[in-house]
Scaffold this motif. Structure first.
Motif, PDB file in Angstrom:
ATOM      1  N   PHE A   5       0.554  -1.348   0.236  1.00 31.27           N
ATOM      2  CA  PHE A   5       0.019  -0.228   0.027  1.00 31.27           C
ATOM      3  C   PHE A   5       1.070   1.365  -0.167  1.00 31.27           C
ATOM      4  O   PHE A   5       0.337   2.359  -0.832  1.00 31.27           O
ATOM      5  CB  PHE A   5      -1.344  -0.110   1.632  1.00 31.27           C
ATOM      6  N   ASP A   6       1.647   1.091   0.459  1.00 27.37           N
ATOM      7  CA  ASP A   6       2.943   2.330   0.860  1.00 27.37           C
ATOM      8  C   ASP A   6       3.624   3.163  -0.985  1.00 27.37           C
ATOM      9  O   ASP A   6       3.354   4.127  -0.690  1.00 27.37           O
ATOM     10  CB  ASP A   6       4.070   2.368   0.837  1.00 27.37           C
ATOM     11  N   TYR A   8       1.559   4.123  -3.938  1.00 29.07           N
ATOM     12  CA  TYR A   8       0.130   4.561  -4.128  1.00 29.07           C
ATOM     13  C   TYR A   8       0.037   5.690  -3.408  1.00 29.07           C
ATOM     14  O   TYR A   8      -0.259   5.686  -2.323  1.00 29.07           O
ATOM     15  CB  TYR A   8      -0.804   3.357  -3.628  1.00 29.07           C
ATOM     16  N   VAL A  11      -2.103   7.301  -0.376  1.00 25.51           N
ATOM     17  CA  VAL A  11      -1.855   6.454   0.556  1.00 25.51           C
ATOM     18  C   VAL A  11      -1.216   7.463   1.486  1.00 25.51           C
ATOM     19  O   VAL A  11      -0.250   7.340   1.304  1.00 25.51           O
ATOM     20  CB  VAL A  11      -1.555   5.095   0.556  1.00 25.51           C
ATOM     21  N   VAL A  14       0.379   4.444   6.061  1.00 26.82           N
ATOM     22  CA  VAL A  14      -0.091   2.624   6.616  1.00 26.82           C
ATOM     23  C   VAL A  14       0.795   2.406   8.155  1.00 26.82           C
ATOM     24  O   VAL A  14       2.391   2.556   8.004  1.00 26.82           O
ATOM     25  CB  VAL A  14       0.438   1.818   5.669  1.00 26.82           C
ATOM     26  N   ILE A  44      -5.070   1.429   7.030  1.00 30.70           N
ATOM     27  CA  ILE A  44      -4.679   2.574   6.640  1.00 30.70           C
ATOM     28  C   ILE A  44      -5.880   3.498   6.309  1.00 30.70           C
ATOM     29  O   ILE A  44      -6.904   3.776   6.632  1.00 30.70           O
ATOM     30  CB  ILE A  44      -5.040   2.256   4.670  1.00 30.70           C
ATOM     31  N   THR A  45      -4.590   5.212   6.233  1.00 36.24           N
ATOM     32  CA  THR A  45      -5.338   6.508   5.684  1.00 36.24           C
ATOM     33  C   THR A  45      -5.014   6.416   4.408  1.00 36.24           C
ATOM     34  O   THR A  45      -4.122   6.440   3.996  1.00 36.24           O
ATOM     35  CB  THR A  45      -4.251   7.149   6.909  1.00 36.24           C
ATOM     36  N   PHE A  46      -6.182   7.026   3.980  1.00 33.45           N
ATOM     37  CA  PHE A  46      -6.061   7.479   2.362  1.00 33.45           C
ATOM     38  C   PHE A  46      -7.004   8.249   1.922  1.00 33.45           C
ATOM     39  O   PHE A  46      -7.498   9.098   2.451  1.00 33.45           O
ATOM     40  CB  PHE A  46      -6.571   6.225   1.427  1.00 33.45           C
ATOM     41  N   TYR A  53     -11.689   3.258  -2.633  1.00 35.13           N
ATOM     42  CA  TYR A  53     -11.648   2.388  -0.724  1.00 35.13           C
ATOM     43  C   TYR A  53     -11.721   1.143  -1.681  1.00 35.13           C
ATOM     44  O   TYR A  53     -10.920   0.236  -1.894  1.00 35.13           O
ATOM     45  CB  TYR A  53     -12.978   2.238  -0.401  1.00 35.13           C
ATOM     46  N   LEU A  56      -7.954   0.182  -2.837  1.00 27.95           N
ATOM     47  CA  LEU A  56      -7.501  -0.758  -1.668  1.00 27.95           C
ATOM     48  C   LEU A  56      -7.944  -1.568  -1.623  1.00 27.95           C
ATOM     49  O   LEU A  56      -7.184  -3.006  -1.493  1.00 27.95           O
ATOM     50  CB  LEU A  56      -7.376   0.464  -0.521  1.00 27.95           C
TER      51      LEU A  56
END
Length: 161
Positions: A5-6, A8, A11, A14, A44-46, A53, A56
């Motif tokens: 995830f890091d 993208y 984002v 994480v 995850i904060t996005f 979502y 993700l």
């Protein structure tokens, strides 16, 4: 689960940690006893203006063996079982829909075992667990290959790369 995830855009952060259980401020050692109800997880904060979502969820499914009810690869036990913890009814509906679509896709010959659960309090893991793939790249990469995770991902998702 931080590394996937890091990278993208959208984002924001994480954080590795624990959720799903009823013990306040659990430690890694306690969670690994499989007596707390917690699972290892990432929070995850996005920015949903940049990444949705649904995107993700798609990233998540491509990192795990969703058919394994006993853990993930070399990591066994309740604390390693996969789950999506949802914070809103909309997230719950989207997560359930994505799970149903994956099940119906025929991509796997076993049923999807990943739970969709309401979020409980999240506890950040100890500092040594944060950004583990950056702090310990050799060990992280050896595990990814040696555990079968990379082979599994390649076998099931290679056409999506």
């Amino acid at each position: 689960m931080v590394k996937p995830f890091d990278r993208y855009e959208g984002v924001i952060s994480v954080v590795s940690g624990y959720t799903g259980g009823d013990v306040e401020n659990p430690t890694y050692e306690l969670v690994c006893t499989n007596t707390t109800g917690h699972r290892e997880a990432v929070q995850i904060t996005f920015d949903d203006e940049i990444i949705s979502y649904e995107e993700l969820l798609s990233i998540f499914w491509r990192q795990i063996d969703p058919t394994d009810a006993g853990g993930q690869f070399f990591d066994r036990g309740e604390s390693y079982r996969t789950a999506i913890f949802t914070h809103t009814e909309e997230q719950n509906e989207l997560a359930l829909k994505s799970k149903q679509e994956l099940e119906a896709s025929g991509k796997f010959d076993k049923s999807i075992q990943t739970d969709i659960l309401p979020a409980k309090p999240f506890y950040a893991a100890e500092e040594g667990h944060q950004d583990y793939y950056l702090k310990n790249p050799s060990h992280y990469n050896r595990y990814a290959v040696g555990s079968g995770r990379e082979h599994f991902k390649s076998e099931h998702w290679s056409e999506d790369k």
